[in-house]
Design a protein around this motif. Structure first.
Motif, PDB file in Angstrom:
ATOM      1  N   GLU A 108       0.843  -1.211   0.000  1.00 42.71           N
ATOM      2  CA  GLU A 108       0.000   0.000   0.000  1.00 42.71           C
ATOM      3  C   GLU A 108       0.869   1.249   0.000  1.00 42.71           C
ATOM      4  OE1 GLU A 108      -2.591  -0.329   3.312  1.00 42.71           O
ATOM      5  OE2 GLU A 108      -3.767  -2.000   2.464  1.00 42.71           O
ATOM      6  N   THR A 109       1.948   1.260   0.812  1.00 41.12           N
ATOM      7  CA  THR A 109       2.849   2.418   0.871  1.00 41.12           C
ATOM      8  C   THR A 109       3.513   2.654  -0.489  1.00 41.12           C
ATOM      9  OG1 THR A 109       3.292   1.998   3.214  1.00 41.12           O
ATOM     10  CG2 THR A 109       4.858   3.395   2.037  1.00 41.12           C
ATOM     11  N   THR A 142       2.427   1.756  -3.415  1.00 46.25           N
ATOM     12  CA  THR A 142       1.416   2.170  -4.394  1.00 46.25           C
ATOM     13  C   THR A 142       1.134   3.660  -4.279  1.00 46.25           C
ATOM     14  OG1 THR A 142       0.402  -0.023  -4.336  1.00 46.25           O
ATOM     15  CG2 THR A 142      -0.942   1.773  -5.188  1.00 46.25           C
ATOM     16  N   SER A 143       1.081   4.176  -3.026  1.00 44.82           N
ATOM     17  CA  SER A 143       0.836   5.606  -2.809  1.00 44.82           C
ATOM     18  C   SER A 143       1.963   6.440  -3.399  1.00 44.82           C
ATOM     19  CB  SER A 143       0.693   5.870  -1.309  1.00 44.82           C
ATOM     20  OG  SER A 143       0.521   7.244  -1.071  1.00 44.82           O
ATOM     21  N   LYS A 144       3.204   6.034  -3.177  1.00 44.54           N
ATOM     22  CA  LYS A 144       4.347   6.767  -3.726  1.00 44.54           C
ATOM     23  C   LYS A 144       4.348   6.710  -5.253  1.00 44.54           C
ATOM     24  CE  LYS A 144       7.457   6.189   0.241  1.00 44.54           C
ATOM     25  NZ  LYS A 144       8.757   5.640   0.700  1.00 44.54           N
ATOM     26  N   ASN A 161       1.784   6.497  -7.270  1.00 45.82           N
ATOM     27  CA  ASN A 161       0.728   7.382  -7.789  1.00 45.82           C
ATOM     28  C   ASN A 161       1.212   8.825  -7.831  1.00 45.82           C
ATOM     29  OD1 ASN A 161      -1.013   5.247  -8.128  1.00 45.82           O
ATOM     30  ND2 ASN A 161      -1.987   5.494  -6.119  1.00 45.82           N
ATOM     31  N   SER A 162       1.954   9.231  -6.774  1.00 46.07           N
ATOM     32  CA  SER A 162       2.471  10.598  -6.715  1.00 46.07           C
ATOM     33  C   SER A 162       3.486  10.836  -7.825  1.00 46.07           C
ATOM     34  CB  SER A 162       3.106  10.836  -5.335  1.00 46.07           C
ATOM     35  OG  SER A 162       3.669  12.130  -5.276  1.00 46.07           O
ATOM     36  N   ARG A 215       7.521  -3.175  -5.651  1.00 45.32           N
ATOM     37  CA  ARG A 215       6.114  -3.508  -5.373  1.00 45.32           C
ATOM     38  C   ARG A 215       5.725  -4.836  -6.039  1.00 45.32           C
ATOM     39  NH1 ARG A 215       0.935  -0.141  -7.501  1.00 45.32           N
ATOM     40  NH2 ARG A 215       1.789  -0.999  -9.436  1.00 45.32           N
TER      41      ARG A 215
END
Length: 676
Positions: free
Chosen positions: A248-249, A251-253, A255-256, A522
């Motif tokens: 999850e961490t 994936t967030s990075k 996306n940014s 990932r």
């Protein structure tokens, strides 16, 4: 059906030269060993079925000499007179040797044997003979069983058992089930009852169960290895919650980073579109320029081709005319020669026909000058040789004169007609000669005119002239369209197009590198998460296999229960059949079920003589056992036939039988067969 043997005649059969036997209800044949007692039985069976008493179709039938060679050019013959339900029938079979003389040889050569068949002296084909045998004395297998006391026990135990069950008659399965099914064991017999109701036989049901058991055992045998295979393929468990948090961490990075990259990509996209438009316009200019150059060159090539063709046609016209005139003059000279030859031939024909007319004139003159002279010695009687009367002589002279004048006139007319016809032919030939002379002169004049034209053209051809290349060059220099296209081509080829040059587009490589590295990490974490699903599926598969193993074990137990039910049912049915079968025999009994070492029972069919197995009994007991079996077979199938008892001397007390008996008795004192 009652079959009795009344007479048997053997000729050149095996060791018998000639033998004739009359049979009664009981007939005894005495003789030492190898005297021919068994030969009688062999002949009897060979006559009807082509086999001997040992059931072999290949045995030495023809009589042998002292050197063990068959006697040549003799026929082997067996004749039997039988009574079938009181009706007398004569049956005969003859084996003939075939001797042939091959082409180019003088001596005969043996080429095999052939059988001929007779029924009441009527010759039959082999198929017709066999049909007669079957319809009058029955099937071969049954006939041998009721004529040979030992035949039944040479059958396999399955054949003996099936035959005895047929004799015992059908036993209702319902009665057997009622005797073995109880309230306690009823469940075990349900599958057997269902199979019987479906029309399956016990053997078919047993085969079905065996097939299902084999399939179940094969599947059960494979299950442990399949479970082990699943366990070996199962990955080791890890901390899947911690891995989920890391995914999850990441994936967030990602996306940014992706948003920042998208902004830069949008700018680059607009620049790419602008540059593509400029490049497209330049490419189109190059394409248009190249197409115009190609079109101009094509037009110029077409004009050059037309001009070259025109120049070649112009230079080649004079040569073509000279050749044409030369060929025509040559052709007319050939014609002139033909005309001359034709005229000469016509003149020769005129000369020949004029000579023929002159010959006709001489012939006419010679014919016209002929006179009739009489010989007085010709006017005499052919019988008496005396002169004829004067009146008869005058009449004959007058008649002869008239005939002579008429013949002479006809000859002159024919000569005149032939001369007139020749005159007309000569006139026609002279007309053709005159016409030919005219044509000949015209042809000469035409040749002179053509030769004059040819000389003029040859003079023109000899004069100096311009080359084809020079002619083409002059024509192109004054061709307005060609010069215009040439000018346009020079201008277009000189046109220079400058290709656009673009500076490199700036991209954010650092963002892309960070994105790729984080995405790789990932993906590795997500692969670890897949192990959780694999472990879950493997556990479910192991549980499924164990449940399947348990289910198969239950099915196997049910099938073994059905086998137990079949065994009890079969045992009860065999006991009932055995009881019924043994009730049909006086001297023998039969064991239909054999106990095994492991406590089970297997089907069998053993002949017992007062409890002793047939194979262990003495010869006398076996003969009486065979007679007892034959008596039952004859009663069941309503048929009787002669029983041939070999080694009859070993039996002191033979049991009774309604069948005709033929005793074959060893007697050392009887060197030759003795019939009683």
């Amino acid at each position: 059906m009652q079959i009795k043997l009344k007479k048997l005649e053997l000729t050149n059969f095996k060791g018998v030269n000639s033998l004739e036997i009359d049979f009664n209800h009981v007939t005894s044949i005495y003789g030492k060993n190898e005297a021919g007692k068994t030969t009688v039985f062999d002949a009897f069976l060979w006559l009807f079925f082509g086999k001997n008493s040992e059931d072999r179709s290949k045995f030495e039938i023809k009589r042998l000499d002292s050197k063990n060679n068959f006697v040549q050019k003799v026929e082997t013959e067996v004749v039997a007179i039988i009574h079938v339900d009181g009706q007398e029938i004569e049956v005969k079979k003859v084996l003939r040797q075939k001797w042939v003389t091959k082409k180019g040889f003088t001596e005969e050569e043996y080429s095999g044997d052939e059988n001929t068949y007779f029924w009441n002296s009527v010759p039959l084909k082999e198929g017709e003979f066999k049909s007669k045998i079957t319809s009058n004395i029955g099937e071969e297998s049954l006939f041998k069983l009721i004529t040979n006391p030992f035949k039944f026990n040479t059958l396999s135990w399955q054949e003996r058992r099936n035959l005895l069950i047929d004799i015992a008659g059908k036993i209702d399965n319902t009665d057997i089930l009622d005797s073995v099914v109880t309230v306690r064991n009823k469940g075990q017999f349900n599958s057997l009852i269902a199979a019987l109701n479906q029309g399956k036989t016990i053997d078919e049901f047993k085969k079905e169960i065996a097939s299902k058991k084999k399939k179940i055992k094969d599947e059960m045998e494979n299950i442990p290895s399949r479970v082990d295979e699943v366990r070996r393929g199962m990955p080791e468990a890890v901390n899947f919650a911690d891995i989920n948090q890391q995914v999850e961490t990441a994936t967030s990075k990602l996306n940014s980073i992706q948003k920042s990259m998208n902004d830069e990509s949008e700018k680059a996209k607009h620049e790419h579109n602008r540059r593509a438009t400029i490049q497209k316009e330049f490419n189109q200019q190059v394409t248009d320029r190249n197409q115009k150059i190609f079109d101009l060159k094509t037009k110029m090539k077409n004009i050059e081709f037309d001009v070259k063709q025109s120049a070649k046609d112009k230079s080649g016209t004079l040569d073509a005319e000279i050749k044409s005139l030369t060929d025509k003059i040559k052709e007319r000279r050939y014609d002139l020669n033909d005309y001359k030859n034709t005229i000469n031939t016509l003149k020769e024909s005129v000369s020949f026909k004029e000579n023929e007319i002159e010959s006709l004139r001489q012939l006419w003159s010679d014919t016209d000058s002929k006179q009739l002279d009489f010989d007085d010695t010709s006017f005499v009687c052919p019988a008496c040789k005396q002169s004829l009367p004067q009146t008869d002589i005058e009449e004959q002279k007058q008649q002869l004169t008239e005939n002579f004048n008429t013949g002479k006139l006809n000859q002159l007319n024919e000569i005149e007609n032939r001369g007139a016809a020749l005159g007309k032919e000569i006139e026609t030939l002279k007309t053709r000669i005159a016409n030919g002379n005219t044509t000949y002169k015209n042809c000469e004049t035409e040749i002179e005119e053509l030769q004059s034209k040819l000389s003029k053209l040859q003079d023109d051809a000899a004069a100096p002239k311009q080359s084809v290349e020079d002619v083409i060059k002059d024509l192109l220099s004054v061709h307005q369209g060609y010069q215009q296209f040439k000018s346009e081509l020079s201008t277009t080829e000189a046109l220079v197009l400058t290709e656009p040059v673009f500076p490199p587009i700036q991209t954010n490589e650092e963002l892309k590198y960070d994105f790729d590295q984080l995405n790789i990490k990932r993906n590795e974490l997500q692969k670890e998460l897949l192990k959780e699903e694999q472990i879950t599926k493997a556990d479910a598969r192991i549980t499924e296999l164990k449940e399947q193993e348990e289910k198969l074990a239950q099915e196997l137990a049910a099938l073994e229960g059905s086998e137990f039910a079949i065994m009890h049912f079969t045992k009860a049915k065999v006991d009932a059949i055995e009881k019924r079968i043994n009730g049909k025999f006086k001297y023998v009994s039969f064991k239909m079920f054999d106990k095994q070492v492991n406590g089970g029972e297997s089907e069998c069919c053993d002949t017992l003589i007062k409890g002793v197995p047939f194979s262990d009994a003495n010869n006398a007991a076996r003969i009486n056992a065979g007679i007892d079996i034959i008596n039952t077979l004859c009663q069941h199938y309503s048929i009787s036939a002669p029983i041939f008892i070999d080694n009859r001397e070993s039996v002191t007390d033979l049991i009774d039988s309604d069948s005709q008996i033929v005793n074959l008795i060893v007697s050392a004192a009887d060197k030759k067969l003795r019939i009683v």
